[in-house]
Design an enzyme around this catalytic site. Structure first.
Site, PDB file in Angstrom:
ATOM      1  N   ASN A  89      -1.007   7.780  -7.054  1.00 40.13           N
ATOM      2  CA  ASN A  89      -1.302   9.207  -7.038  1.00 40.13           C
ATOM      3  C   ASN A  89      -0.533   9.961  -8.098  1.00 40.13           C
ATOM      4  O   ASN A  89      -1.075  10.791  -8.823  1.00 40.13           O
ATOM      5  CB  ASN A  89      -0.964   9.793  -5.662  1.00 40.13           C
ATOM      6  CG  ASN A  89      -2.125   9.678  -4.706  1.00 40.13           C
ATOM      7  OD1 ASN A  89      -3.071  10.448  -4.790  1.00 40.13           O
ATOM      8  ND2 ASN A  89      -2.075   8.694  -3.833  1.00 40.13           N
ATOM      9  N   ARG A 127       0.418   3.483  -3.212  1.00 39.68           N
ATOM     10  CA  ARG A 127      -0.270   4.763  -2.971  1.00 39.68           C
ATOM     11  C   ARG A 127       0.467   5.901  -3.654  1.00 39.68           C
ATOM     12  O   ARG A 127      -0.103   6.699  -4.388  1.00 39.68           O
ATOM     13  CB  ARG A 127      -0.370   5.043  -1.477  1.00 39.68           C
ATOM     14  CG  ARG A 127      -1.040   6.375  -1.176  1.00 39.68           C
ATOM     15  CD  ARG A 127      -1.035   6.704   0.294  1.00 39.68           C
ATOM     16  NE  ARG A 127      -1.716   5.688   1.078  1.00 39.68           N
ATOM     17  CZ  ARG A 127      -1.113   4.833   1.872  1.00 39.68           C
ATOM     18  NH1 ARG A 127       0.198   4.868   1.996  1.00 39.68           N
ATOM     19  NH2 ARG A 127      -1.797   3.947   2.548  1.00 39.68           N
ATOM     20  N   SER A 158       0.841  -1.203   0.000  1.00 46.21           N
ATOM     21  CA  SER A 158       0.000   0.000   0.000  1.00 46.21           C
ATOM     22  C   SER A 158       0.870   1.244   0.000  1.00 46.21           C
ATOM     23  O   SER A 158       0.567   2.233  -0.674  1.00 46.21           O
ATOM     24  CB  SER A 158      -0.933  -0.005   1.209  1.00 46.21           C
ATOM     25  OG  SER A 158      -0.199   0.132   2.399  1.00 46.21           O
TER      26      SER A 158
END
Lengths: 156, 282
Positions: free
Chosen positions: B218, B214, B210
Site C-alpha cells: 500500500n 499489505r 500478508s
C-alpha cells in the site's frame, strides 16, 4: 525487494520499543485513566444521590409546611371559638349582674317607698285626726271613732 | 539530485526508490553503496540506513512523547497533550478489548506501539517526495528514502516479530502438542493429517507475509504514485493538473496511512488472539 540486515535491526528496534511501551508508557497512562474514570463515576453517583436526597428533603419540607399550616388553622379556629364563647359568657354574666343590680336597686327603692308611704300615712292620719279634732272640737269621742279613723288611715 | 543532463523520468523514479545503503562489498570492506550494482553486490549484508534511521527516529518521537506524558499523567483533569495521548490510548484499549478477550499485558501496549509508530512512518509519505531527498543531496547524501514502511525489510521484520509472538503464545497456551495438533488435525479428519499440515502451515505462514506485504504494498504504491505525479511538474502543460492530482492523492492517502496503521495493529492482535484460542469450535 532486496532483503538485508535491515530486518535484523528493525526487529530488534521493534522488540525494544514494545518492551519500553509495555514497561514505561502503558501502565501509568491506563492507570491514570482508570482512576479518573472511577473518580468521575463516583462523582456522578454522589451527585445523583445528592439530587435524590434534595428531592426527598423538599418533599419532607413540603409535608412539614402542610402540617404546620393545618395545625395553625386548627389553632386559629379553636382560638376563635374560644374567644367567642368567652365573649358570650362575659356578656351573659354582665347582663345578669346588671339585672341583679337593677333588681336590688328596685327592691331598695320599693322598700324606701313603702317606708315613706307608712310614715306619710301615719302623719296624714295624725294630721287628719288633729284636723278633725280641731274642727269638731270635743264632738268626737276618740274611743267611739277609733274604728273610723283606722279605716281612714288605711284608705290613704 | 544528479546533474540536469541525467535527469530522465526513469532515473528520477529509480533514484527516489533507492535506499541509502551501508553494507559489505565483495572485497570485505564496508561502505555506502553508490549504485544499483553496489547494492546488488552487497546482498543481504547491508543496512538501509535511511529506513532504519527514520524508523528509529519516528519510534523515539512516539515513545518519548508518550513517555513524557505518561510520567506526568494525573488522574485529575487532563490537559493538552495528555488529552491527545489518552484519546489514542483509550481508542487502542477499546479496540484490543473488543478483539482480544484474554488476559495479556503485552497486547494493548503492542497494539499502541504498532499503531502510532506505523502511522508516523506512513505519515512521512505525505511529505512532498522531493523535499527531504533534495535537502540531503545538499549535504552530499546521495539517496534518501524517508518512508520506512515503503521498505519491505521494515514491514516484513515487524510482521516477523508478530509471527514469533504468534508461535510463542500458541505453544505457551496450547503446548507444543496442542499447537502441532492444531496444525495437523484441522480442517479435515485426522487421517488426512499431511494435507492438513500443508494447509495449516500455509495459513500460518501467510499471516506474517500478508501482514508485512499489505503494509509495504500500500505504501510503496502510494509513494510511487506521488513520484509519478511529481513527474508531471516537468512540463508546463501538466503542471496544474499535476498539482490537483497531488492534492487529491494526498487527501486520499491520509485515509490510507491511518487505515494501514490500524489494520497492521488490529491484525497483529487478532492473530495473537487466535493463538490464544483453544476452543473446539473450528
Amino acid at each position: 525487494m532486496n532483503f538485508t540486515m535491515t530486518m535484523v535491526a528493525q526487529s530488534v528496534t521493534f522488540a525494544v520499543f514494545i518492551w519500553f511501551c509495555v514497561r514505561f508508557i502503558w501502565p501509568p497512562l491506563i492507570n491514570a485513566m482508570r482512576e479518573r474514570q472511577k473518580t468521575i463515576a463516583e462523582g456522578i453517583e454522589n451527585a445523583e444521590k445528592a439530587e435524590h436526597d434534595l428531592a426527598e428533603a423538599g418533599l419532607r419540607a413540603q409535608e412539614a409546611i402542610k402540617n404546620a399550616r393545618t395545625e395553625a388553622d386548627q389553632i386559629i379556629a379553636q382560638a376563635r371559638r374560644q374567644s367567642s364563647t368567652m365573649i358570650e359568657e362575659a356578656k351573659r354574666e354582665a347582663s345578669e349582674e346588671g339585672e341583679r343590680i337593677v333588681q336590688a336597686a328596685q327592691a331598695e327603692i320599693d322598700q324606701e317607698v313603702n317606708r315613706a308611704r307608712e310614715r306619710l300615712r301615719e302623719e296624714v292620719a295624725g294630721i287628719a285626726v288633729s284636723g278633725a279634732e280641731r274642727i269638731l272640737e270635743e264632738e268626737i269621742d276618740r274611743d267611739k271613732h277609733a274604728d273610723l279613723l283606722k279605716k281612714l288611715a288605711a284608705e290613704l | 539530485m544528479a546533474a540536469a543532463g541525467e535527469l530522465t523520468s526513469n532515473y528520477y523514479i529509480s533514484h527516489h526508490l533507492t535506499n541509502l545503503v551501508y553494507g559489505r562489498f565483495s572485497d570485505g570492506t564496508w561502505g555506502l553503496a553508490h549504485s544499483a550494482e553496489d547494492i546488488a553486490e552487497m546482498g543481504f549484508m547491508a543496512f538501509h540506513i535511511d529506513s532504519i534511521g527514520w524508523s528509529i527516529g519516528l519510534g523515539l518521537l512516539f515513545l518519548l512523547t508518550f513517555w513524557m506524558v505518561a510520567r506526568r499523567a494525573t488522574s485529575g483533569i487532563p490537559k493538552g497533550l495528555q488529552n491527545a495521548v489518552e484519546m489514542i490510548v483509550d481508542y487502542i484499549d477499546d479496540m484490543v478489548r473488543s478483539v482480544f478477550p484474554y488476559q495479556n499485558k503485552l497486547m494493548a501496549p503492542m497494539a499502541l506501539t504498532i499503531f502510532v509508530w506505523v502511522f508516523l512512518m506512513n505519515l512521512m509519505d505525505l511529505v512532498p517526495v522531493d523535499w527531504v531527498p533534495a535537502l540531503f543531496a545538499l549535504m552530499g547524501v546521495e539517496y534518501m528514502k524517508i518512508v520506512p514502511t515503503t521498505d519491505v525489510n521494515i514491514t516484513i521484520s515487524m510482521a516477523m516479530c508478530v509471527f514469533i509472538l504468534i508461535i510463542f503464545y500458541s505453544i505457551k497456551i496450547k503446548g507444543i502438542g496442542g499447537f502441532l495438533g492444531e496444525l495437523a488435525f484441522h480442517p479435515f479428519p485426522k487421517f488426512l493429517a499431511p494435507i492438513n499440515l500443508v494447509l495449516e502451515t500455509v495459513t500460518l505462514i501467510a499471516k506474517p507475509i500478508s501482514l508485512g506485504l499489505r503494509l509495504f504494498g500500500n505504501l510503496y504504491a502510494g509513494e510511487m504514485i506521488f513520484i509519478l505525479i511529481c513527474l508531471m511538474y516537468s512540463s508546463f502543460v501538466t503542471i496544474v493538473f499535476g498539482g490537483i492530482l497531488q492534492w487529491a492523492w494526498a487527501v486520499f492517502h491520509v485515509l490510507i496511512i491511518i487505515l494501514q496503521a490500524f489494520i497492521f495493529a488490529i491484525l497483529s492482535v487478532v492473530y495473537i488472539a487466535q493463538a490464544h484460542d483453544t476452543g473446539e469450535d473450528h
